[in-house]
Design a protein around this motif. Structure first.
Motif, PDB file in Angstrom:
ATOM      1  N   LYS A 101       0.826  -1.203   0.000  1.00 34.81           N
ATOM      2  CA  LYS A 101       0.000   0.000   0.000  1.00 34.81           C
ATOM      3  C   LYS A 101       0.866   1.262   0.000  1.00 34.81           C
ATOM      4  O   LYS A 101       0.572   2.235  -0.687  1.00 34.81           O
ATOM      5  CB  LYS A 101      -0.916   0.003   1.218  1.00 34.81           C
ATOM      6  CG  LYS A 101      -2.027  -1.021   1.150  1.00 34.81           C
ATOM      7  CD  LYS A 101      -2.884  -0.976   2.406  1.00 34.81           C
ATOM      8  CE  LYS A 101      -4.006  -2.003   2.333  1.00 34.81           C
ATOM      9  NZ  LYS A 101      -4.826  -1.993   3.581  1.00 34.81           N
ATOM     10  N   SER A 102       1.953   1.220   0.787  1.00 39.53           N
ATOM     11  CA  SER A 102       2.856   2.369   0.848  1.00 39.53           C
ATOM     12  C   SER A 102       3.520   2.623  -0.503  1.00 39.53           C
ATOM     13  O   SER A 102       3.627   3.770  -0.957  1.00 39.53           O
ATOM     14  CB  SER A 102       3.922   2.116   1.922  1.00 39.53           C
ATOM     15  OG  SER A 102       4.855   3.168   1.988  1.00 39.53           O
ATOM     16  N   ALA A 103       3.948   1.545  -1.160  1.00 40.38           N
ATOM     17  CA  ALA A 103       4.590   1.683  -2.475  1.00 40.38           C
ATOM     18  C   ALA A 103       3.602   2.223  -3.503  1.00 40.38           C
ATOM     19  O   ALA A 103       3.949   3.068  -4.346  1.00 40.38           O
ATOM     20  CB  ALA A 103       5.144   0.326  -2.923  1.00 40.38           C
ATOM     21  N   ARG A 104       2.341   1.745  -3.405  1.00 46.14           N
ATOM     22  CA  ARG A 104       1.323   2.220  -4.336  1.00 46.14           C
ATOM     23  C   ARG A 104       1.068   3.715  -4.131  1.00 46.14           C
ATOM     24  O   ARG A 104       0.904   4.485  -5.079  1.00 46.14           O
ATOM     25  CB  ARG A 104       0.033   1.422  -4.152  1.00 46.14           C
ATOM     26  CG  ARG A 104      -1.027   1.733  -5.218  1.00 46.14           C
ATOM     27  CD  ARG A 104      -2.321   0.964  -4.996  1.00 46.14           C
ATOM     28  NE  ARG A 104      -2.107  -0.455  -5.008  1.00 46.14           N
ATOM     29  CZ  ARG A 104      -2.290  -1.251  -3.954  1.00 46.14           C
ATOM     30  NH1 ARG A 104      -2.685  -0.734  -2.801  1.00 46.14           N
ATOM     31  NH2 ARG A 104      -2.085  -2.540  -4.054  1.00 46.14           N
ATOM     32  N   LYS A 105       1.028   4.088  -2.829  1.00 46.32           N
ATOM     33  CA  LYS A 105       0.779   5.498  -2.523  1.00 46.32           C
ATOM     34  C   LYS A 105       1.921   6.384  -3.040  1.00 46.32           C
ATOM     35  O   LYS A 105       1.694   7.465  -3.595  1.00 46.32           O
ATOM     36  CB  LYS A 105       0.626   5.672  -1.013  1.00 46.32           C
ATOM     37  CG  LYS A 105       0.188   7.075  -0.592  1.00 46.32           C
ATOM     38  CD  LYS A 105       0.058   7.174   0.919  1.00 46.32           C
ATOM     39  CE  LYS A 105      -1.104   6.333   1.391  1.00 46.32           C
ATOM     40  NZ  LYS A 105      -1.330   6.510   2.854  1.00 46.32           N
ATOM     41  N   LYS A 106       3.152   5.884  -2.857  1.00 40.37           N
ATOM     42  CA  LYS A 106       4.314   6.651  -3.349  1.00 40.37           C
ATOM     43  C   LYS A 106       4.267   6.787  -4.865  1.00 40.37           C
ATOM     44  O   LYS A 106       4.606   7.835  -5.432  1.00 40.37           O
ATOM     45  CB  LYS A 106       5.601   5.960  -2.926  1.00 40.37           C
ATOM     46  CG  LYS A 106       5.885   6.073  -1.427  1.00 40.37           C
ATOM     47  CD  LYS A 106       7.167   5.340  -1.065  1.00 40.37           C
ATOM     48  CE  LYS A 106       7.448   5.458   0.453  1.00 40.37           C
ATOM     49  NZ  LYS A 106       8.679   4.714   0.822  1.00 40.37           N
ATOM     50  N   SER A 107       3.879   5.691  -5.516  1.00 34.07           N
ATOM     51  CA  SER A 107       3.793   5.742  -6.993  1.00 34.07           C
ATOM     52  C   SER A 107       2.768   6.762  -7.452  1.00 34.07           C
ATOM     53  O   SER A 107       2.981   7.500  -8.424  1.00 34.07           O
ATOM     54  CB  SER A 107       3.431   4.347  -7.531  1.00 34.07           C
ATOM     55  OG  SER A 107       4.433   3.404  -7.193  1.00 34.07           O
ATOM     56  N   LEU A 108       1.635   6.827  -6.748  1.00 34.60           N
ATOM     57  CA  LEU A 108       0.592   7.785  -7.112  1.00 34.60           C
ATOM     58  C   LEU A 108       1.081   9.220  -6.917  1.00 34.60           C
ATOM     59  O   LEU A 108       0.821  10.112  -7.748  1.00 34.60           O
ATOM     60  CB  LEU A 108      -0.665   7.530  -6.275  1.00 34.60           C
ATOM     61  CG  LEU A 108      -1.431   6.239  -6.603  1.00 34.60           C
ATOM     62  CD1 LEU A 108      -2.568   6.018  -5.615  1.00 34.60           C
ATOM     63  CD2 LEU A 108      -1.993   6.309  -8.039  1.00 34.60           C
ATOM     64  N   TRP A 109       1.755   9.432  -5.777  1.00 35.57           N
ATOM     65  CA  TRP A 109       2.293  10.783  -5.545  1.00 35.57           C
ATOM     66  C   TRP A 109       3.329  11.164  -6.602  1.00 35.57           C
ATOM     67  O   TRP A 109       3.373  12.312  -7.084  1.00 35.57           O
ATOM     68  CB  TRP A 109       2.956  10.858  -4.160  1.00 35.57           C
ATOM     69  CG  TRP A 109       1.971  11.104  -3.055  1.00 35.57           C
ATOM     70  CD1 TRP A 109       1.569  10.248  -2.091  1.00 35.57           C
ATOM     71  CD2 TRP A 109       1.261  12.308  -2.817  1.00 35.57           C
ATOM     72  NE1 TRP A 109       0.659  10.820  -1.259  1.00 35.57           N
ATOM     73  CE2 TRP A 109       0.442  12.129  -1.687  1.00 35.57           C
ATOM     74  CE3 TRP A 109       1.219  13.568  -3.458  1.00 35.57           C
ATOM     75  CZ2 TRP A 109      -0.381  13.106  -1.177  1.00 35.57           C
ATOM     76  CZ3 TRP A 109       0.384  14.552  -2.938  1.00 35.57           C
ATOM     77  CH2 TRP A 109      -0.409  14.308  -1.806  1.00 35.57           C
ATOM     78  N   LEU A 110       4.193  10.227  -6.987  1.00 42.25           N
ATOM     79  CA  LEU A 110       5.214  10.480  -8.005  1.00 42.25           C
ATOM     80  C   LEU A 110       4.567  10.808  -9.344  1.00 42.25           C
ATOM     81  O   LEU A 110       4.981  11.733 -10.053  1.00 42.25           O
ATOM     82  CB  LEU A 110       6.134   9.268  -8.120  1.00 42.25           C
ATOM     83  CG  LEU A 110       7.284   9.382  -9.122  1.00 42.25           C
ATOM     84  CD1 LEU A 110       8.207  10.555  -8.744  1.00 42.25           C
ATOM     85  CD2 LEU A 110       8.081   8.084  -9.194  1.00 42.25           C
ATOM     86  N   LEU A 111       3.521  10.048  -9.668  1.00 39.56           N
ATOM     87  CA  LEU A 111       2.802  10.297 -10.912  1.00 39.56           C
ATOM     88  C   LEU A 111       2.159  11.682 -10.894  1.00 39.56           C
ATOM     89  O   LEU A 111       2.175  12.422 -11.905  1.00 39.56           O
ATOM     90  CB  LEU A 111       1.744   9.215 -11.118  1.00 39.56           C
ATOM     91  CG  LEU A 111       0.871   9.343 -12.369  1.00 39.56           C
ATOM     92  CD1 LEU A 111       1.744   9.273 -13.644  1.00 39.56           C
ATOM     93  CD2 LEU A 111      -0.182   8.240 -12.406  1.00 39.56           C
ATOM     94  N   LEU A 112       1.608  12.036  -9.731  1.00 44.05           N
ATOM     95  CA  LEU A 112       0.968  13.341  -9.611  1.00 44.05           C
ATOM     96  C   LEU A 112       1.995  14.455  -9.782  1.00 44.05           C
ATOM     97  O   LEU A 112       1.730  15.478 -10.454  1.00 44.05           O
ATOM     98  CB  LEU A 112       0.289  13.450  -8.232  1.00 44.05           C
ATOM     99  CG  LEU A 112      -0.438  14.767  -7.949  1.00 44.05           C
ATOM    100  CD1 LEU A 112      -1.550  15.009  -8.976  1.00 44.05           C
ATOM    101  CD2 LEU A 112      -1.009  14.775  -6.539  1.00 44.05           C
ATOM    102  N   ILE A 113       3.166  14.276  -9.188  1.00 48.53           N
ATOM    103  CA  ILE A 113       4.233  15.274  -9.319  1.00 48.53           C
ATOM    104  C   ILE A 113       4.653  15.434 -10.779  1.00 48.53           C
ATOM    105  O   ILE A 113       4.867  16.548 -11.297  1.00 48.53           O
ATOM    106  CB  ILE A 113       5.437  14.891  -8.440  1.00 48.53           C
ATOM    107  CG1 ILE A 113       5.057  15.030  -6.960  1.00 48.53           C
ATOM    108  CG2 ILE A 113       6.651  15.762  -8.749  1.00 48.53           C
ATOM    109  CD1 ILE A 113       6.098  14.460  -6.008  1.00 48.53           C
ATOM    110  N   VAL A 114       4.801  14.290 -11.459  1.00 50.14           N
ATOM    111  CA  VAL A 114       5.186  14.308 -12.877  1.00 50.14           C
ATOM    112  C   VAL A 114       4.132  15.060 -13.699  1.00 50.14           C
ATOM    113  O   VAL A 114       4.452  15.883 -14.578  1.00 50.14           O
ATOM    114  CB  VAL A 114       5.393  12.883 -13.404  1.00 50.14           C
ATOM    115  CG1 VAL A 114       5.558  12.887 -14.929  1.00 50.14           C
ATOM    116  CG2 VAL A 114       6.607  12.248 -12.741  1.00 50.14           C
TER     117      VAL A 114
END
Length: 260
Positions: free
Chosen positions: A229-242
């Motif tokens: 879940k933490s990795a998924r959340k980080k991926s979503l935040w990274l995508l949002l930043i991009v």
């Protein structure tokens, strides 16, 4: 009857419950027989002794001995019916151990009755033998003519008493033989109870290990799920930043291209 309901109140296959019911009934029979033999034995050598006391003892002892043998076999048999999984196996091993303990107590009651019967029978034989000796000494002191007159009657009396003593002695030998055989079964049952105690400890140990492993596995899965879940959340935040960065760049680059 409380013991009977205790052993039959749980789930299981029909053959297992049938054996449990038979074992319970047999143990009750052995207990009752042991008490009956004790009462009968206490009457031996007294005016309360039944005419067929020895025959009753032989009959009760033979029947009870066979019940003890059959019960021992059935207890061993239910020990091989594990119910298919560890929790059920533990319940059945506990039940088998209780049966073994109850059978031990019943055999002990039976043995006490037989031991008392043997003791009383030996006392009767000793008293009868002493009576014959005293009677013979008294008879030898009589005058010759009196001795001749009483010869036949005396011999008949001796024959009757000899037969009586012989019957008692044979009964004692049979009772002692039965008592020895039953005590061997008693020792065997005691060993069975100890073995079941060790088996229960082993089952409980295995169940503890399995529980610990299951708990550890659940903890590992929970931890993995949290990491996922933490990795998924980080991926979503990274995508949002991009996406935001791309939007900012687009906002800067597009107007400059239009001015050109």
């Amino acid at each position: 009857m409380r013991g009977e309901s205790r052993y039959q109140s749980r789930d299981g296959d029909s053959e297992y419950l049938r054996l449990c019911s038979s074992i319970t009934s047999n143990i009750q029979f052995i207990n009752s027989s042991g008490r009956s033999i004790q009462r009968l034995a206490s009457s031996i050598g007294t005016n309360r002794e039944p005419r067929n006391a020895l025959q009753q003892l032989k009959k009760n002892t033979t029947e009870t001995k066979e019940k003890i043998k059959g019960t021992r076999v059935m207890i061993d048999k239910i020990g091989r019916m594990d119910g298919g999984h560890q929790s059920e196996a533990k319940k059945r091993k506990q039940e088998q151990k209780r049966f073994g303990g109850d059978l031990e107590k019943a055999i002990s009651t039976f043995e006490k009755g037989i031991a008392l019967a043997v003791e009383k029978e030996k006392s009767v034989v000793s008293a009868e033998s002493s009576y014959d000796d005293d009677y013979g000494n008294e008879h030898s002191s009589l005058m010759e003519d009196e001795r001749r007159q009483q010869e036949q009657m005396f011999q008949q009396d001796v024959n009757v008493r000899t037969s009586y003593i012989r019957e008692r002695q044979e009964g004692i030998q049979q009772l002692e033989s039965d008592m020895k055989e039953v005590h061997e079964i008693f020792t065997d049952v005691a060993d069975l109870v100890q073995d079941q105690g060790r088996t229960l400890e082993s089952i409980e140990g295995n169940m503890t290990v399995a529980h610990d492993r299951t708990t550890d596995g659940v903890q590992q899965l929970t931890k993995a799920s949290r990491h996922q879940k933490s990795a998924r959340k980080k991926s979503l935040w990274l995508l949002l930043i991009v996406v935001i960065a791309a939007g900012v760049l687009a906002a800067i680059i597009v107007p400059s291209l239009k001015h050109k």
